[in-house]
Design an enzyme around this catalytic site. Structure first.
Site, short mmCIF file in Angstrom:
data_model
loop_
_atom_site.label_atom_id
_atom_site.label_comp_id
_atom_site.label_asym_id
_atom_site.label_seq_id
_atom_site.Cartn_x
_atom_site.Cartn_y
_atom_site.Cartn_z
N SER A 39 0.83 -1.21 0.00
CA SER A 39 0.00 0.00 0.00
C SER A 39 0.86 1.25 0.00
CB SER A 39 -0.93 0.02 1.22
OG SER A 39 -0.19 -0.13 2.40
N ASN A 83 -6.12 5.04 -1.36
CA ASN A 83 -5.41 5.51 -0.17
C ASN A 83 -5.01 6.98 -0.27
OD1 ASN A 83 -5.61 3.24 1.35
ND2 ASN A 83 -3.56 2.46 0.88
N HIS A 118 -3.94 -4.69 -4.93
CA HIS A 118 -4.08 -4.04 -3.63
C HIS A 118 -5.48 -4.24 -3.05
CE1 HIS A 118 -4.17 -0.10 -1.15
NE2 HIS A 118 -3.72 -1.09 -0.43
N GLU A 168 -7.34 -2.73 -6.29
CA GLU A 168 -6.60 -1.86 -7.22
C GLU A 168 -5.57 -2.72 -7.95
OE1 GLU A 168 -6.65 2.63 -5.44
OE2 GLU A 168 -5.33 1.23 -4.41
N1 3HC Z 1 -13.10 -10.67 8.09
C1 3HC Z 1 -14.15 -11.23 7.45
N2 3HC Z 1 -15.40 -10.72 7.51
C2 3HC Z 1 -15.59 -9.63 8.26
C3 3HC Z 1 -14.54 -8.99 8.95
C4 3HC Z 1 -13.25 -9.56 8.85
N3 3HC Z 1 -12.19 -9.04 9.45
N4 3HC Z 1 -15.03 -7.91 9.59
C5 3HC Z 1 -16.35 -7.87 9.31
N5 3HC Z 1 -16.68 -8.91 8.50
C6 3HC Z 1 -18.00 -9.19 7.93
C7 3HC Z 1 -18.94 -9.67 8.99
O1 3HC Z 1 -18.86 -11.06 9.17
C8 3HC Z 1 -20.31 -9.24 8.43
O2 3HC Z 1 -20.74 -10.18 7.46
P1 3HC Z 1 -22.33 -10.44 7.22
O3 3HC Z 1 -22.96 -9.11 6.98
O4 3HC Z 1 -22.36 -11.31 6.01
O5 3HC Z 1 -22.80 -11.09 8.45
C9 3HC Z 1 -19.98 -7.95 7.68
O6 3HC Z 1 -18.57 -7.97 7.43
C10 3HC Z 1 -20.33 -6.73 8.51
O7 3HC Z 1 -19.63 -6.85 9.76
P2 3HC Z 1 -20.21 -6.42 11.17
O8 3HC Z 1 -21.70 -6.57 11.16
O9 3HC Z 1 -19.45 -7.13 12.23
O10 3HC Z 1 -19.78 -4.92 11.35
P3 3HC Z 1 -20.06 -3.68 10.45
O11 3HC Z 1 -21.40 -3.72 9.82
O12 3HC Z 1 -19.68 -2.54 11.30
O13 3HC Z 1 -18.97 -3.81 9.27
C11 3HC Z 1 -16.90 -3.34 8.33
C12 3HC Z 1 -17.62 -3.92 9.53
C13 3HC Z 1 -17.14 -4.23 7.10
C14 3HC Z 1 -15.42 -3.36 8.67
C15 3HC Z 1 -17.44 -1.91 8.05
O14 3HC Z 1 -17.39 -1.16 9.23
C16 3HC Z 1 -16.67 -1.17 6.98
O15 3HC Z 1 -16.90 -1.36 5.80
N6 3HC Z 1 -15.73 -0.30 7.41
C17 3HC Z 1 -14.90 0.48 6.50
C18 3HC Z 1 -13.68 -0.32 6.15
C19 3HC Z 1 -12.81 0.40 5.17
O16 3HC Z 1 -13.00 1.53 4.79
N7 3HC Z 1 -11.74 -0.31 4.73
C20 3HC Z 1 -10.75 0.24 3.84
C21 3HC Z 1 -9.58 0.70 4.64
S1 3HC Z 1 -8.26 1.30 3.65
C22 3HC Z 1 -7.29 -0.04 3.36
O17 3HC Z 1 -7.53 -1.11 3.82
C23 3HC Z 1 -6.14 0.16 2.44
C24 3HC Z 1 -4.87 -0.39 2.99
O18 3HC Z 1 -3.85 -0.22 2.03
C25 3HC Z 1 -4.44 0.28 4.23
#
Ligand code: 3HC
Length: 293
Positions: free
Chosen positions: A121, A192, A142, A154
């Site tokens: 990243s 990002n 990515h 990506e």
């Molecule tokens: N692994 C697998 N599945 C997961 C998980 C994980 N670590 N975390 C959550 N899930 C699944 C759950 O099992 C659930 O599945 P279901 O709806 O089929 O039952 C679903 O995701 C929703 O989870 P929760 O109900 O527990 O919780 P939320 O509704 O709050 O969702 C989230 C959690 C999906 C993490 C949501 O909050 C989200 O989309 N957050 C934003 C994440 C984001 O922006 N990520 C990008 C970051 S930037 C990046 O990664 C780039 C890198 O280079 C740094």
């Protein structure tokens, strides 16, 4: 072409790597996950088994599918086991010396036709490609955290990547249920470069006491409908990763909006990296509600 892949390798089974193994295995690929030692291998396998167990208990996969997915997985500490891999994804820590070690090995071990993808990243895919004798077959793939959930992949092409490699990587992304977006090898790529300065601005707002961490997070979730606020997101992504992305953005563009705010740097220096270390902007050391300190 992609459907003929017999083996996919994933090197590095941290949070991202374990998630990437899961994504490939659930899409029907045979996957070999590689780690540096048994302890790291056990951690990665544990992470993956927990996630698959959750999917099973929620009824997202059947007992049969669960068993079939596990049956497609091999875990090893020997990179040589990737000698017959068709496609390898590297997801090791974001240090060029570690990447150099991995890519030099993979270049030696894998057949000349094997595509080597990096989940980096914050490092330059071009620089990584140049470590190998097959830069035309090196591409960025990515993923976003959590890898099993987030839909974007990506595809990072460099001046050295062949168009065939970029096409195969896009096809792979679609096969594993992701939406590929082909982007240039520029600091932060696209997602990002937008997300991380926004996180940095939120840290700045917290540092300057504009509001509490919960209020800052709620300002975004409740105003704009984002699934989580920026400080919670920083904890999920890892503050070290956020800082690394800010620093490469600054290095490349030298624009003041890309200067990492001091609190972010100090928290990383203090080891408060977010969920992975148990504490970042919130405490995860046992409380069910991460907002409770
Ligand atoms: N692994 C697998 N599945 C997961 C998980 C994980 N670590 N975390 C959550 N899930 C699944 C759950 O099992 C659930 O599945 P279901 O709806 O089929 O039952 C679903 O995701 C929703 O989870 P929760 O109900 O527990 O919780 P939320 O509704 O709050 O969702 C989230 C959690 C999906 C993490 C949501 O909050 C989200 O989309 N957050 C934003 C994440 C984001 O922006 N990520 C990008 C970051 S930037 C990046 O990664 C780039 C890198 O280079 C740094």
């Amino acid at each position: 072409m992609v459907q003929e892949f017999k083996k996919v390798g994933v090197v590095g089974l941290g949070t991202m790597g374990a998630g990437i193994v899961e994504v490939f295995a659930r899409a029907g690929f045979s996957v070999t996950g590689v780690e540096i030692d048994d302890a790291a291998l056990d951690r990665g396998r544990g992470h993956l088994e927990k996630s698959l167990g959750r999917a099973l208990s929620k009824g997202k996969i059947t007992e049969e599918e669960h068993a079939a997915i596990l049956g497609r997985l091999v875990f090893t500490t020997a990179r040589e086991d990737l000698a017959d891999a068709d496609f390898v994804v590297e997801a090791v820590p974001e240090r060029i010396d570690i990447k150099r070690d991995v890519f030099t090995d993979l270049d030696r071990i894998c057949p000349p036709g094997t595509i080597l993808a990096t989940n980096t990243s914050s490092l330059s895919v071009t620089e990584i490609a140049a470590l190998t004798n097959r830069p035309d077959k090196v591409v960025g793939l990515h993923f976003f955290n959590p890898a099993p959930v987030m839909k974007l992949a990506e595809i990072v092409g460099t001046v050295l990547t062949s168009s065939g490699t970029t096409e195969i990587a896009s096809e792979v992304a679609k096969r594993i249920g992701k939406t590929p977006v082909v982007v240039s090898d520029r600091a932060g790529f696209v997602a990002n470069a937008l997300l991380v300065p926004y996180i940095n601005d939120a840290v700045k707002a917290y540092e300057h006491k504009f509001a509490s961490r919960e209020e800052i997070d709620e300002s975004v979730t409740k105003a704009a409908g984002f699934p989580m606020g920026p400080l919670t997101l920083a904890d999920l992504v890892g503050l070290d990763v956020c800082l690394a992305v800010m620093d490469v953005l600054w290095e490349e563009f030298r624009e003041s909006r890309y200067v990492a705010t001091p609190l972010l740097r100090r928290m990383v220096a203090a080891g408060l990296l977010g969920r992975k270390t148990g504490r970042g902007f919130y405490d995860y050391s046992g409380a069910d509600n991460p907002a409770e300190e």
